[in-house]
Every structure is written in structure tokens, then in C-alpha cells.
Design a protein around this motif. Structure first.
Motif, PDB file in Angstrom:
ATOM      1  N   MET A 286      -5.382  12.566  -3.008  1.00  0.00           N
ATOM      2  CA  MET A 286      -6.214  12.700  -1.788  1.00  0.00           C
ATOM      3  C   MET A 286      -7.431  13.737  -1.962  1.00  0.00           C
ATOM      4  O   MET A 286      -7.175  14.719  -2.262  1.00  0.00           O
TER       5      MET A 286
ATOM      6  N   ASP B 180       0.748  -1.304   0.005  1.00  0.00           N
ATOM      7  CA  ASP B 180       0.099   0.103  -0.008  1.00  0.00           C
ATOM      8  C   ASP B 180       1.023   1.352  -0.003  1.00  0.00           C
ATOM      9  O   ASP B 180       0.652   1.962  -0.969  1.00  0.00           O
TER      10      ASP B 180
ATOM     11  N   THR C  10      -5.062   5.504  -1.030  1.00  0.00           N
ATOM     12  CA  THR C  10      -5.438   4.318  -1.686  1.00  0.00           C
ATOM     13  C   THR C  10      -6.914   3.986  -1.760  1.00  0.00           C
ATOM     14  O   THR C  10      -7.765   4.128  -0.997  1.00  0.00           O
ATOM     15  N   ALA C  11      -7.245   3.676  -3.254  1.00  0.00           N
ATOM     16  CA  ALA C  11      -8.739   3.531  -3.564  1.00  0.00           C
ATOM     17  C   ALA C  11      -8.957   2.012  -3.535  1.00  0.00           C
ATOM     18  O   ALA C  11     -10.135   1.726  -2.831  1.00  0.00           O
ATOM     19  N   SER C  12      -7.926   1.181  -4.133  1.00  0.00           N
ATOM     20  CA  SER C  12      -7.988  -0.223  -3.906  1.00  0.00           C
ATOM     21  C   SER C  12      -6.868  -1.016  -3.617  1.00  0.00           C
ATOM     22  O   SER C  12      -5.828  -0.393  -4.260  1.00  0.00           O
ATOM     23  N   LEU C  13      -6.847  -1.984  -3.179  1.00  0.00           N
ATOM     24  CA  LEU C  13      -5.362  -2.749  -2.839  1.00  0.00           C
ATOM     25  C   LEU C  13      -5.959  -4.217  -3.140  1.00  0.00           C
ATOM     26  O   LEU C  13      -6.692  -4.801  -2.561  1.00  0.00           O
ATOM     27  N   HIS C  14      -4.769  -4.909  -3.811  1.00  0.00           N
ATOM     28  CA  HIS C  14      -5.049  -6.203  -4.111  1.00  0.00           C
ATOM     29  C   HIS C  14      -3.664  -6.915  -3.813  1.00  0.00           C
ATOM     30  O   HIS C  14      -2.625  -6.415  -4.416  1.00  0.00           O
TER      31      HIS C  14
END
Lengths: 184, 184
Positions: free
Chosen positions: B172, B89, B118-122
Motif C-alpha cells: 500500500m 481481488d 491492487t495494481a491490476s486485476l484480470h
């Protein structure tokens, strides 16, 4: 009452209303992990400096509550996304373990919880999570087999879902089962 | 030398061999975040109890090194997946910030780094990450626009990639820019 096992599976009928006990009467799933599996930084009871997340069966879902510390921030006033990912991760593994126990015809607390580890983790940060109150983490199993489970997780702050996650849990491989000592 | 900006974009030409300075000569990207954006538990220089990850431009990639503590474990002997997700991240956000600076024609260190969240984390856990040595985290931008970036990240232990991640970084939102005080 529905089961947390929402997929089409033979085990569904094993988790009936009779077999579900409220969280007030069942131990935390993580407290049923074997001693050598209870050092996880996110949820292990033997990790004195970890988060010690505790997850409980709650009707058709599994629920946990967690109060972030003041230092668990991304920017001042908002919870750190890495912590939120950790909560999704550990809660998802506990949900997979609970579902496996119930699918095997056992009650939560009848014996040690099975060991699951994370194969993949996906987290969507829907909106900023405000720091200052207890977070509620909820999960249910979307699909499961003997070897793995896919678990959907939400994190809510002040009653509003701020994070949606999905984890793939797999039975712990034998390569991780070494009895290596750890000092903390 | 290639750029970390691997997408098709007009800014590509801004990151040339001339503009890349080795990590020995550039500050950590996180050390260029404005003071009010430097409290992150994963990488903020003002978070005394956080991980304080430091990411550096390194040729066509961005690299960081991190030594997990003995308590950062999933099971004894292996690094905790939630920590690995945190490294993915924060390193991904730093990579997005560096790419934005370079795309704008500035050198790393010319001014404050832009704020990304962070909008998405994989995260894919390819194999267990053994505890005991320094981890190497590497990233490159797959796609970017003015508002967001998609960043691919790997984590390696002892020269072997154990984790692959992808993060979507967005500028942000103004809703997170409040000057709320925080005590740590």
C-alpha cells in the motif's frame, strides 16, 4: 463527430452525427435490456439492492455517472477496487450493446438492447480513487464483430482518470437464457 | 508439501511443511489486517455491509469460501461477474499478504498482516457460474518481490473452475494510509 466504433468495420458509417442523440434525450442503455436480462447486480433496473448503473450514448463515447456509497471503500477515504471493476464491467457491456444497435441501423431506444455478457475483464488501478464525489465512467468500442466487442473504459474522479479497463463482451450464450426465477 | 511461493526466490525455504498450519488452526488472513485496513467492502471485518471474505492458508494455496446472495446475479440463476472479480481481488491481496509474512519468517497469526492493494486485476470468465452453492476461491503466488506479488486465482462452483484471475498486488502506498474517518 466520431463514432464509438473506432475499429475498421463496415458498420462505422451507420453511426453518424445524425444518428447520435444527446444523453438527455435517450434512455439509459440498461433500461432497454429485456425484462429477463434486467436483474444484474451492477446495472439491472429490476435489482432493487444493486448498483443500477445507467449508461448513455454521449457523442463518440458512452458515459455513466456513479456515486459510491460510504461503505464502498478499500481503505477509509478511497473507493473499493471491486466496485470499480463492476462499473467497468457493466458499462462495457452497455457500450457493446449500444454499438451493436447502432451498427444494425437502429437508434438507441428503437427496441430492446442486445444481451452481452463478459468474457474477460482487465482493470488497471492507476492511482487511488478518492471517495466523496460522483465518478465518471467513459467507454468506446475498440473492435467489434457480430459476436463480440472489445471495449476500452476509464473511470475518473474529480476530473482525473484513476482506472483504465478493457472488457471483452460476447453475445449471451443460450445456456444463460433460462427463465429461472429469482427472489431478491 | 509445496509452497504457495512458486517463483524462484530465496524465501521459498521459509515456507516449509513445519510452518504450514491447516486452516482450522489459523485465523483468516483478513482478520490479521490492522484495524485501519479492515474496512474493505470485499473483505474488511469492520465493514458491516461488505462481503467479509475470509481467506486461509491451505497447504500450498490460499483458500476461501463464499456464498453469493440471491441478489448477486448477472442474469437469474448466475453469479454476477463483478462480484466474482471482487472475490478474485480480495483473495489475491490476502494471498500476497500471507506470502509476505511467511517469506519474512513469520507464521500466519504471529502479527498483523501486511497491507497490499491492487495494481491490476484480470479476470477470465470461462463459463457461467451457477448461483446456489458456496464458491471456492483458490490462489497461489506466481512471482513476488519485496514490493509486489503476482497472484493466480481460480473460482469454482460445484467443483468446476468457472473463473481464472490474476492480480498484481503492491504494498500500500503511503498516500492511502491517511487516517480519514469513514462512516458506514
Amino acid at each position: 463527430m466520431q463514432s464509438i466504433l473506432t475499429g475498421s468495420q463496415a458498420e462505422l458509417s451507420l453511426w453518424t452525427e445524425d444518428s447520435i442523440v444527446s444523453k438527455a434525450h435517450t434512455p439509459a442503455i440498461q433500461d432497454l435490456y429485456p425484462d429477463d436480462f434486467a436483474h444484474c447486480f451492477g446495472c439491472g433496473r429490476h435489482n432493487a439492492v444493486g448498483h443500477q448503473l445507467k449508461s448513455f450514448v454521449d457523442g463518440e463515447e458512452v458515459v455513466a455517472h456513479f456515486l459510491p456509497a460510504p461503505h464502498h471503500i478499500s481503505v477509509p477515504g478511497f473507493v473499493y477496487g471491486g466496485l470499480l471493476a463492476s462499473l467497468v464491467d457493466c458499462h462495457g457491456m452497455a457500450t457493446a450493446a449500444a454499438a451493436a444497435e447502432l451498427a444494425a441501423g437502429r437508434q438507441i431506444g428503437d427496441g430492446p438492447a442486445p444481451r452481452y455478457v463478459t468474457a474477460s475483464l482487465h482493470v488497471e488501478y492507476l492511482k487511488p480513487t478518492i471517495l466523496g464525489g460522483e465518478l465518471e465512467i467513459r467507454a468506446r468500442v475498440k473492435e467489434r464483430s457480430e459476436r463480440k466487442a472489445i471495449v476500452a473504459v476509464t473511470v475518473s474522479a474529480a476530473g482525473s482518470v484513476t482506472v483504465r479497463g478493457e472488457v471483452v463482451a460476447v453475445r449471451m450464450p443460450s445456456s444463460m437464457g433460462s427463465p429461472a426465477a429469482v427472489s431478491m
